[in-house]
Design a protein around this motif. Structure first.
Motif, PDB file in Angstrom:
ATOM      1  N   ALA A 262       0.827  -1.208   0.000  1.00 44.07           N
ATOM      2  CA  ALA A 262       0.000   0.000   0.000  1.00 44.07           C
ATOM      3  C   ALA A 262       0.862   1.259   0.000  1.00 44.07           C
ATOM      4  O   ALA A 262       0.534   2.245  -0.688  1.00 44.07           O
ATOM      5  CB  ALA A 262      -0.938   0.004   1.211  1.00 44.07           C
TER       6      ALA A 262
ATOM      7  N   ALA B  22       0.823   4.089  -2.854  1.00 43.62           N
ATOM      8  CA  ALA B  22       0.593   5.497  -2.530  1.00 43.62           C
ATOM      9  C   ALA B  22       1.696   6.378  -3.112  1.00 43.62           C
ATOM     10  O   ALA B  22       1.436   7.490  -3.601  1.00 43.62           O
ATOM     11  CB  ALA B  22       0.500   5.680  -1.018  1.00 43.62           C
TER      12      ALA B  22
ATOM     13  N   THR C 275      -5.059   3.320   2.886  1.00 46.22           N
ATOM     14  CA  THR C 275      -3.640   3.236   3.211  1.00 46.22           C
ATOM     15  C   THR C 275      -3.433   3.148   4.721  1.00 46.22           C
ATOM     16  O   THR C 275      -2.573   2.389   5.204  1.00 46.22           O
ATOM     17  CB  THR C 275      -2.892   4.454   2.640  1.00 46.22           C
ATOM     18  OG1 THR C 275      -3.129   4.524   1.228  1.00 46.22           O
ATOM     19  CG2 THR C 275      -1.399   4.348   2.897  1.00 46.22           C
TER      20      THR C 275
ATOM     21  N   GLY D 139      -5.980  -0.104  -0.736  1.00 46.43           N
ATOM     22  CA  GLY D 139      -4.666   0.507  -0.585  1.00 46.43           C
ATOM     23  C   GLY D 139      -3.742   0.183  -1.743  1.00 46.43           C
ATOM     24  O   GLY D 139      -2.909   0.985  -2.134  1.00 46.43           O
TER      25      GLY D 139
END
Length: 380
Positions: free
Chosen positions: A180, A184, A201, A249
């Motif tokens: 995740a 991100a 996340t 995520g």
């Protein structure tokens, strides 16, 4: 940029004795359920499932499971669902049963629910299924427009199962945060079909934190078939937090390496989370993670009994052709490894896999942890 997306099951229920309330929750979804469970699961859970359904005035109709979520098994279950005219299909068992039932429920146009009897994967909560070939190799991800309507986990049933299932679930769930955070950073789309949310996340990171604080104590308790607060937390981390975290995520290198490992017969017989754990370590190497982070990960997961070397997955550094097969499959077009915040080529994965063996062995030796035991694949 894609819209930020978070998806989740309609209801999540967890606790000791939760199976007794299965009928109560299932009756809110339909009046003609079909339960899918293999003979082993039905042997220890069938009585409680039947009692709960009867208490809710629901019919008890159960279909067996073929053992692998293949396209053929999914199609067979679709025919059974339609023949019974079921309006909700319930998977009782492990991740393979659950993935097959979700895929079959979608194709049959019915609602679906999951009742995991082990906390070994994050499949129960997700709106996707992993489909395998007849010989156990990864075939495809199938995505659905919704998550299960109900996820019900009886903590005592999970604690009654061999502790190795819980350990495998920890291996799967630890990857959630590693993947995740990579997603991100790269801004890639998640399995939910959009950009990651802050919530998705954060849930992935929470799963990681809960496991580091509770996994060792939980595994010890489950070896004695006890449900403690640590066990409850780890079940939730493995099932709900990891389920929401990986889907909303994002997945990255760890699961792609897992998929690559399924492409070679030597790894067959290993649990999903065992292969994912080697994928997590490979991702850390690909990222050039600080040695302290890699050392802590190797020591922690080795203590739990998860593989941290090629040897423990049936692979060898002196078999480059097999390792290249794994690396090629892990970096195939469309694989989740391309969600990493940098380009990853097959030769990069190959180099990381080879380096993992000596690196992990050195860390384990320095920490006075056991020597790796070679994995013997089924039929070898």
């Amino acid at each position: 940029m894609s819209a930020r997306t978070l998806i989740s099951p309609g209801r999540y229920v967890q606790g000791r004795g939760a199976l007794s309330r299965l009928g109560e929750y299932l009756a809110q979804l339909g009046s003609a359920p079909l339960v899918v469970a293999d003979d082993v699961v039905w042997g220890f859970a069938g009585h409680d499932v039947e009692a709960s359904l009867r208490a809710a005035d629901l019919p008890v109709r159960r279909e067996g499971f073929g053992g692998m979520p293949t396209a053929g098994e999914v199609d067979r279950l679709v025919s059974v669902i339609r023949a019974w005219e079921a309006d909700v299909v319930l998977a009782v068992g492990g991740g393979s049963t659950i993935d097959a039932v979700k895929a079959a429920g979608f194709l049959a146009g019915t609602r679906w629910a999951t009742c995991p009897t082990v906390a070994s994967t994050d499949a129960p909560c997700s709106a996707l299924s992993v489909i395998y070939t007849e010989d156990g190799g990864f075939s495809e991800y199938r995505f659905f427009p919704r998550n299960p309507d109900l996820v019900l986990v009886d903590s005592q049933v999970v604690a009654n199962a061999p502790a190795e299932f819980l350990v495998a679930g920890v291996g799967d769930a630890l990857a959630t945060w590693l993947e995740a955070r990579a997603t991100a950073q790269s801004g890639s789309a998640t399995m939910a079909g959009g950009a990651p949310t802050v919530a998705g996340t954060a849930l992935a990171q929470l799963s990681w934190d809960v496991l580091w604080d509770n996994a060792v104590a939980a595994v010890d308790a489950v070896r004695d078939h006890q449900v403690t607060p640590a066990v409850e937390r780890v079940i939730e981390a493995n099932t709900l937090l990891s389920g929401l975290g990986f889907e909303s995520g994002g997945l990255a290198a760890a699961h792609a390496v897992h998929n690559g490992l399924t492409a070679v017969a030597a790894t067959h017989g290993l649990a999903h989370g065992q292969k994912v754990n080697l994928g997590s370590l490979t991702q850390l190497v690909l990222e050039g993670a600080p040695r302290s982070d890699i050392r802590e990960f190797v020591e922690f997961t080795t203590q739990l009994g998860l593989p941290t070397t090629l040897t423990e997955t049936g692979l060898r550094t002196d078999d480059p052709d097999t390792l290249r097969t794994v690396a090629d499959a892990a970096t195939a077009p469309g694989e989740t490894i391309h969600a990493m915040p940098f380009e990853v080529r097959s030769e990069d994965v190959f180099a990381a896999l080879v380096s993992v063996e000596r690196l992990a062995r050195r860390i384990r030796a320095d920490a006075k942890l056991p020597e790796p035991v070679p994995h013997q694949a089924h039929g070898s």
